[in-house]
Design a protein around this motif. Sequence first.
Motif, short mmCIF file in Angstrom:
data_model
loop_
_atom_site.label_atom_id
_atom_site.label_comp_id
_atom_site.label_asym_id
_atom_site.label_seq_id
_atom_site.Cartn_x
_atom_site.Cartn_y
_atom_site.Cartn_z
N ILE A 161 0.85 -1.19 0.00
CA ILE A 161 0.00 0.00 0.00
C ILE A 161 0.88 1.24 0.00
CG2 ILE A 161 -1.83 1.22 1.25
CD1 ILE A 161 -2.44 -1.49 2.64
N ALA A 162 0.46 2.25 -0.74
CA ALA A 162 1.21 3.51 -0.77
C ALA A 162 1.44 4.00 0.66
CB ALA A 162 0.45 4.56 -1.57
N GLY A 163 2.68 4.32 0.97
CA GLY A 163 3.04 4.75 2.31
C GLY A 163 3.71 3.66 3.12
N ASP A 164 3.59 2.40 2.66
CA ASP A 164 4.29 1.31 3.35
C ASP A 164 5.80 1.57 3.33
OD1 ASP A 164 2.07 -0.14 3.98
OD2 ASP A 164 2.32 -1.68 2.43
N GLU A 165 6.44 1.23 4.42
CA GLU A 165 7.89 1.40 4.49
C GLU A 165 8.59 0.07 4.23
OE1 GLU A 165 8.73 3.20 8.29
OE2 GLU A 165 8.62 5.21 7.40
N PHE A 166 9.66 0.14 3.45
CA PHE A 166 10.44 -1.04 3.09
C PHE A 166 11.90 -0.81 3.43
CE2 PHE A 166 6.76 -1.65 0.46
CZ PHE A 166 6.70 -2.99 0.14
N TYR A 167 12.56 -1.85 3.90
CA TYR A 167 14.02 -1.84 3.89
C TYR A 167 14.42 -1.96 2.41
CZ TYR A 167 13.86 -3.14 8.87
OH TYR A 167 13.63 -3.18 10.22
N PHE A 168 15.31 -1.07 1.98
CA PHE A 168 15.78 -1.07 0.60
C PHE A 168 17.29 -1.34 0.65
CE2 PHE A 168 14.36 0.82 -3.63
CZ PHE A 168 15.42 0.29 -4.35
N ILE A 169 17.68 -2.51 0.19
CA ILE A 169 19.08 -2.94 0.30
C ILE A 169 19.66 -3.16 -1.08
CG2 ILE A 169 20.65 -4.69 1.25
CD1 ILE A 169 18.58 -5.26 3.41
N THR A 170 20.75 -2.47 -1.39
CA THR A 170 21.41 -2.60 -2.70
C THR A 170 22.92 -2.67 -2.52
OG1 THR A 170 21.57 -0.21 -3.01
CG2 THR A 170 19.60 -1.29 -3.87
N LEU A 171 23.59 -3.23 -3.52
CA LEU A 171 25.05 -3.17 -3.53
C LEU A 171 25.48 -1.75 -3.86
CD1 LEU A 171 26.22 -6.39 -5.45
CD2 LEU A 171 25.76 -6.09 -3.01
N LYS A 172 26.48 -1.25 -3.17
CA LYS A 172 26.97 0.09 -3.49
C LYS A 172 27.66 0.10 -4.85
CE LYS A 172 27.55 1.75 1.26
NZ LYS A 172 28.49 2.21 2.30
N SER A 173 28.29 -1.03 -5.20
CA SER A 173 29.02 -1.09 -6.47
C SER A 173 28.08 -1.28 -7.67
CB SER A 173 30.02 -2.24 -6.43
OG SER A 173 29.36 -3.47 -6.14
N ASP A 174 26.86 -1.76 -7.43
CA ASP A 174 25.89 -1.98 -8.52
C ASP A 174 24.48 -1.84 -7.94
OD1 ASP A 174 24.35 -2.70 -10.64
OD2 ASP A 174 25.42 -4.56 -11.09
N PRO A 175 23.94 -0.60 -7.92
CA PRO A 175 22.63 -0.36 -7.31
C PRO A 175 21.49 -1.12 -7.97
CG PRO A 175 23.84 1.70 -7.62
CD PRO A 175 24.60 0.64 -8.34
N ASP A 176 21.71 -1.65 -9.19
CA ASP A 176 20.66 -2.42 -9.85
C ASP A 176 20.44 -3.77 -9.16
OD1 ASP A 176 20.09 -0.47 -11.71
OD2 ASP A 176 21.50 -1.25 -13.19
N ILE A 177 21.42 -4.22 -8.38
CA ILE A 177 21.28 -5.46 -7.64
C ILE A 177 20.79 -5.11 -6.24
CG2 ILE A 177 22.44 -7.51 -6.75
CD1 ILE A 177 24.43 -7.29 -9.02
N GLY A 178 19.50 -5.33 -5.99
CA GLY A 178 18.94 -4.96 -4.71
C GLY A 178 17.67 -5.73 -4.40
N TYR A 179 17.20 -5.60 -3.15
CA TYR A 179 15.96 -6.26 -2.75
C TYR A 179 15.27 -5.40 -1.70
CZ TYR A 179 13.68 -10.61 -4.04
OH TYR A 179 12.87 -11.55 -4.64
N ILE A 180 13.96 -5.61 -1.58
CA ILE A 180 13.17 -4.82 -0.63
C ILE A 180 12.46 -5.75 0.36
CG2 ILE A 180 12.86 -2.89 -2.22
CD1 ILE A 180 10.03 -3.98 -2.79
N TYR A 181 12.19 -5.21 1.56
CA TYR A 181 11.55 -5.99 2.63
C TYR A 181 10.60 -5.07 3.39
CZ TYR A 181 15.66 -8.83 1.59
OH TYR A 181 16.65 -9.55 0.94
N LYS A 182 9.34 -5.46 3.50
CA LYS A 182 8.38 -4.64 4.23
C LYS A 182 8.73 -4.61 5.71
CE LYS A 182 4.44 -5.61 1.25
NZ LYS A 182 3.14 -6.30 1.15
N THR A 183 8.75 -3.40 6.25
CA THR A 183 9.08 -3.28 7.68
C THR A 183 7.98 -3.82 8.57
OG1 THR A 183 8.21 -1.01 7.74
CG2 THR A 183 10.57 -1.27 7.29
N ARG A 184 6.74 -3.91 8.07
CA ARG A 184 5.67 -4.47 8.91
C ARG A 184 5.68 -6.00 8.89
NH1 ARG A 184 0.89 -5.22 5.48
NH2 ARG A 184 1.06 -3.97 3.57
N HIS A 185 6.47 -6.58 7.98
CA HIS A 185 6.61 -8.03 7.93
C HIS A 185 7.96 -8.52 8.44
CE1 HIS A 185 3.38 -8.55 4.53
NE2 HIS A 185 2.86 -8.21 5.69
#
Length: 199
Positions: A161-185
């Motif tokens: 849902i719009a407004g949901d907060e996610f952990y946003f984790i990416t490689l510093k050397s390649d920001p295209d490699i990343g994953y997200i995780y809902k903070t409520r989960h």
Amino acid sequence: MKKEIFTIDNVKEDLKKVVSDRSFHRADSRVAWILLSLALAAVFIFFLKKLMWLCIPCFLLCLYHIIFVIKEAIEDNAARKEIDAAIEMADFSVSISKFSHVVYENKSRSRSRSAIRRTQLPEMYFCFAGGRRWRVPEVMKHYAWSPFHSSNTKLLVDTSIAGDEFYFITLKSDPDIGYIYKTRHFQFLEYNSFADDQK
């Protein structure tokens, strides 16, 4: 709902799925062209012997794609090693970002490994405040390591849902490699150790 704790090892597993998905889309059409060029060469050799010389460009086309398959496989293997090194050295970006919406962008790629014809297929992106985006990899299960919150892409979208907060984790050397995780989960215990200033 009880939050599930996830670790750096879980992140590493998910990031490698991103590389595998990227690898598939780079290799699928090349494999198809290799098979097509070999099939055409066989036709010229066994059925159209007067045009047998045409098997030479077919073999050259095949060799061209084989070289790129090998080159891209080496690059993908290097990316996996880069993930291992980044996790070990804590060389990745961690922030909490607010989800905004989902967008689709058409990308030219084949529908399957056996498809020759390339077509415009939509790629899905999660958009976040500040203009950040995450390309959703085509995987059977997101968070497959999780006994409580593993989900397919449809469920991930439907429950965001719009407004949901996610952990946003990416490689510093390649920001295209990343994953997200809902903070409520999920709860990332190491967040305070690795958190960026960006929001």
